[in-house]
Design a protein around this motif. Structure first.
Motif, PDB file in Angstrom:
ATOM      1  N   VAL A  78       0.839  -1.207   0.000  1.00 46.75           N
ATOM      2  CA  VAL A  78       0.000   0.000   0.000  1.00 46.75           C
ATOM      3  C   VAL A  78       0.870   1.253   0.000  1.00 46.75           C
ATOM      4  N   ALA A  79       1.908   1.256   0.829  1.00 49.15           N
ATOM      5  CA  ALA A  79       2.800   2.420   0.917  1.00 49.15           C
ATOM      6  C   ALA A  79       3.583   2.605  -0.380  1.00 49.15           C
ATOM      7  N   LEU A  80       4.028   1.515  -1.005  1.00 54.71           N
ATOM      8  CA  LEU A  80       4.768   1.605  -2.257  1.00 54.71           C
ATOM      9  C   LEU A  80       3.900   2.193  -3.363  1.00 54.71           C
ATOM     10  N   GLN A  81       2.655   1.771  -3.432  1.00 55.41           N
ATOM     11  CA  GLN A  81       1.739   2.294  -4.441  1.00 55.41           C
ATOM     12  C   GLN A  81       1.566   3.795  -4.296  1.00 55.41           C
ATOM     13  N   ALA A  82       1.502   4.253  -3.054  1.00 54.53           N
ATOM     14  CA  ALA A  82       1.339   5.686  -2.801  1.00 54.53           C
ATOM     15  C   ALA A  82       2.614   6.463  -3.124  1.00 54.53           C
ATOM     16  N   ARG A  83       3.783   5.877  -2.811  1.00 54.26           N
ATOM     17  CA  ARG A  83       5.062   6.579  -3.024  1.00 54.26           C
ATOM     18  C   ARG A  83       5.508   6.564  -4.469  1.00 54.26           C
ATOM     19  N   PHE A  84       5.190   5.482  -5.181  1.00 60.00           N
ATOM     20  CA  PHE A  84       5.663   5.332  -6.561  1.00 60.00           C
ATOM     21  C   PHE A  84       4.476   5.003  -7.479  1.00 60.00           C
ATOM     22  N   PRO A  85       3.566   5.945  -7.655  1.00 59.06           N
ATOM     23  CA  PRO A  85       2.335   5.654  -8.400  1.00 59.06           C
ATOM     24  C   PRO A  85       2.558   5.280  -9.863  1.00 59.06           C
ATOM     25  N   ALA A  86       3.686   5.713 -10.446  1.00 60.11           N
ATOM     26  CA  ALA A  86       3.938   5.395 -11.851  1.00 60.11           C
ATOM     27  C   ALA A  86       4.490   3.988 -12.038  1.00 60.11           C
ATOM     28  N   ALA A  87       5.008   3.398 -10.956  1.00 49.42           N
ATOM     29  CA  ALA A  87       5.496   2.017 -11.023  1.00 49.42           C
ATOM     30  C   ALA A  87       4.313   1.066 -10.878  1.00 49.42           C
ATOM     31  N   ARG A  88       4.513  -0.178 -11.284  1.00 52.83           N
ATOM     32  CA  ARG A  88       3.461  -1.182 -11.102  1.00 52.83           C
ATOM     33  C   ARG A  88       3.761  -1.971  -9.836  1.00 52.83           C
ATOM     34  N   THR A  89       2.917  -1.816  -8.835  1.00 54.40           N
ATOM     35  CA  THR A  89       3.088  -2.538  -7.575  1.00 54.40           C
ATOM     36  C   THR A  89       2.123  -3.711  -7.528  1.00 54.40           C
ATOM     37  N   LEU A  90       2.647  -4.899  -7.285  1.00 52.83           N
ATOM     38  CA  LEU A  90       1.825  -6.103  -7.194  1.00 52.83           C
ATOM     39  C   LEU A  90       1.959  -6.694  -5.804  1.00 52.83           C
ATOM     40  N   TRP A  91       0.829  -6.866  -5.133  1.00 51.27           N
ATOM     41  CA  TRP A  91       0.798  -7.492  -3.812  1.00 51.27           C
ATOM     42  C   TRP A  91       0.698  -8.994  -4.028  1.00 51.27           C
ATOM     43  N   MET A  92       1.835  -9.676  -3.967  1.00 51.83           N
ATOM     44  CA  MET A  92       1.845 -11.106  -4.272  1.00 51.83           C
ATOM     45  C   MET A  92       3.135 -11.749  -3.776  1.00 51.83           C
ATOM     46  N   ASP A  93       3.132 -13.061  -3.769  1.00 54.01           N
ATOM     47  CA  ASP A  93       4.289 -13.864  -3.412  1.00 54.01           C
ATOM     48  C   ASP A  93       5.249 -13.898  -4.610  1.00 54.01           C
ATOM     49  N   ALA A  94       6.515 -13.594  -4.389  1.00 53.16           N
ATOM     50  CA  ALA A  94       7.497 -13.589  -5.471  1.00 53.16           C
ATOM     51  C   ALA A  94       7.662 -14.963  -6.117  1.00 53.16           C
ATOM     52  N   ALA A  95       7.308 -16.024  -5.399  1.00 52.75           N
ATOM     53  CA  ALA A  95       7.408 -17.373  -5.963  1.00 52.75           C
ATOM     54  C   ALA A  95       6.377 -17.601  -7.065  1.00 52.75           C
ATOM     55  N   ARG A  96       5.408 -16.697  -7.211  1.00 53.03           N
ATOM     56  CA  ARG A  96       4.373 -16.810  -8.243  1.00 53.03           C
ATOM     57  C   ARG A  96       4.628 -15.849  -9.401  1.00 53.03           C
ATOM     58  N   LEU A  97       5.850 -15.372  -9.524  1.00 50.30           N
ATOM     59  CA  LEU A  97       6.183 -14.385 -10.546  1.00 50.30           C
ATOM     60  C   LEU A  97       5.861 -14.876 -11.952  1.00 50.30           C
ATOM     61  N   ASP A  98       5.982 -16.182 -12.163  1.00 45.74           N
ATOM     62  CA  ASP A  98       5.728 -16.718 -13.498  1.00 45.74           C
ATOM     63  C   ASP A  98       4.261 -16.675 -13.897  1.00 45.74           C
ATOM     64  N   THR A  99       3.376 -16.317 -12.972  1.00 46.87           N
ATOM     65  CA  THR A  99       1.935 -16.304 -13.270  1.00 46.87           C
ATOM     66  C   THR A  99       1.439 -14.949 -13.754  1.00 46.87           C
ATOM     67  N   VAL A 100       2.290 -13.932 -13.764  1.00 47.60           N
ATOM     68  CA  VAL A 100       1.838 -12.594 -14.167  1.00 47.60           C
ATOM     69  C   VAL A 100       2.632 -12.102 -15.371  1.00 47.60           C
ATOM     70  N   GLU A 101       1.995 -11.256 -16.178  1.00 46.43           N
ATOM     71  CA  GLU A 101       2.682 -10.627 -17.300  1.00 46.43           C
ATOM     72  C   GLU A 101       3.102  -9.232 -16.884  1.00 46.43           C
ATOM     73  N   LEU A 102       4.353  -8.895 -17.147  1.00 50.97           N
ATOM     74  CA  LEU A 102       4.893  -7.590 -16.783  1.00 50.97           C
ATOM     75  C   LEU A 102       5.395  -6.873 -18.032  1.00 50.97           C
ATOM     76  N   PHE A 103       5.308  -5.566 -18.038  1.00 48.79           N
ATOM     77  CA  PHE A 103       5.870  -4.729 -19.102  1.00 48.79           C
ATOM     78  C   PHE A 103       5.359  -5.128 -20.483  1.00 48.79           C
ATOM     79  N   GLY A 104       4.094  -5.528 -20.547  1.00 51.23           N
ATOM     80  CA  GLY A 104       3.510  -5.896 -21.834  1.00 51.23           C
ATOM     81  C   GLY A 104       4.178  -7.090 -22.478  1.00 51.23           C
ATOM     82  N   GLY A 105       4.800  -7.924 -21.658  1.00 49.68           N
ATOM     83  CA  GLY A 105       5.483  -9.106 -22.175  1.00 49.68           C
ATOM     84  C   GLY A 105       6.928  -8.872 -22.532  1.00 49.68           C
ATOM     85  N   ALA A 106       7.401  -7.629 -22.481  1.00 54.10           N
ATOM     86  CA  ALA A 106       8.805  -7.340 -22.778  1.00 54.10           C
ATOM     87  C   ALA A 106       9.685  -7.885 -21.662  1.00 54.10           C
TER      88      ALA A 106
END
Length: 199
Positions: A78-106
């Motif tokens: 929550v604090a990261l989203q407020a401090r860095f609104p232009a970044a994409r903040t995801l509230w999730m377990d890093a072990a599930r990184l392969d389940t999300v698409e980031l940077f439009g697939g780049a």
């Protein structure tokens, strides 16, 4: 001061997850981001906490829009989203990184990790590494700090994934003193990725 107090309170609630009583200092933040420049491409940050490494990345010229902040702690997310609104903040377990698409697939150019890998199970560390390298360019690097005397990912975990670690420096100007390691695909894997499992 409020940021440090919030970090300490989070540590009291979950010491194994946070694994430090204070946020990383500026010297460590400068060291772990020292090889990253704006032309490296998007950057994934795992366990950014209060954003010490995030601020260092932005200071090095990385655009906030080129940052994906993966945070498991809801209070930090929550604090990261407020401090860095232009970044994409995801509230999730890093072990599930392969389940999300980031940077439009780049593919990302680097991963910066503030995760307490020594307090995470080997199976989960393997999932984190596989997810991270699956999101990076072949020449991408995973940067990890530790308070211990050696890389927090042992060779027995790195070798089967075709990875190798190198210490890039340490700093006494942190509480506690810390070292930073760069983890990359090994030269063998760079020659022929198809022969190695998982990546």
């Amino acid at each position: 001061m409020a940021e440090t107090l919030g970090f300490f309170q989070a540590w009291l609630r979950s010491p194994l997850r946070v694994a430090a009583i204070a946020p990383s200092g500026r010297a460590l933040a400068r060291l772990i981001t020292s090889e990253i420049s704006p032309d490296i491409g998007p950057v994934i940050e795992l366990g950014p906490g209060t954003g010490a490494f995030t601020r260092a990345l932005i200071a090095r010229g990385v655009r906030p829009a080129d940052l994906a902040l993966i945070e498991f702690g809801s209070e930090f997310a929550v604090a990261l989203q407020a401090r860095f609104p232009a970044a994409r903040t995801l509230w999730m377990d890093a072990a599930r990184l392969d389940t999300v698409e980031l940077f439009g697939g780049a593919p990302a150019g680097a991963v910066v990790s503030g995760l307490p890998l020594l307090s995470i199970t080997p199976r989960k560390v393997r999932a984190i590494l596989m997810g991270a390298f699956g999101k990076m360019r072949p020449e991408g690097a995973f940067y990890q700090f530790t308070y211990g005397p050696r890389c927090p990912v042992p060779p027995r975990l790195l070798a089967p994934l075709g990875l190798e670690a190198e210490r890039i420096g340490g700093t006494l100007a942190n509480l506690p003193p810390a070292a930073v390691y760069r983890i990359r695909r090994s030269t063998v894997q760079a020659r022929d990725r198809s022969e190695l499992p998982g990546l």
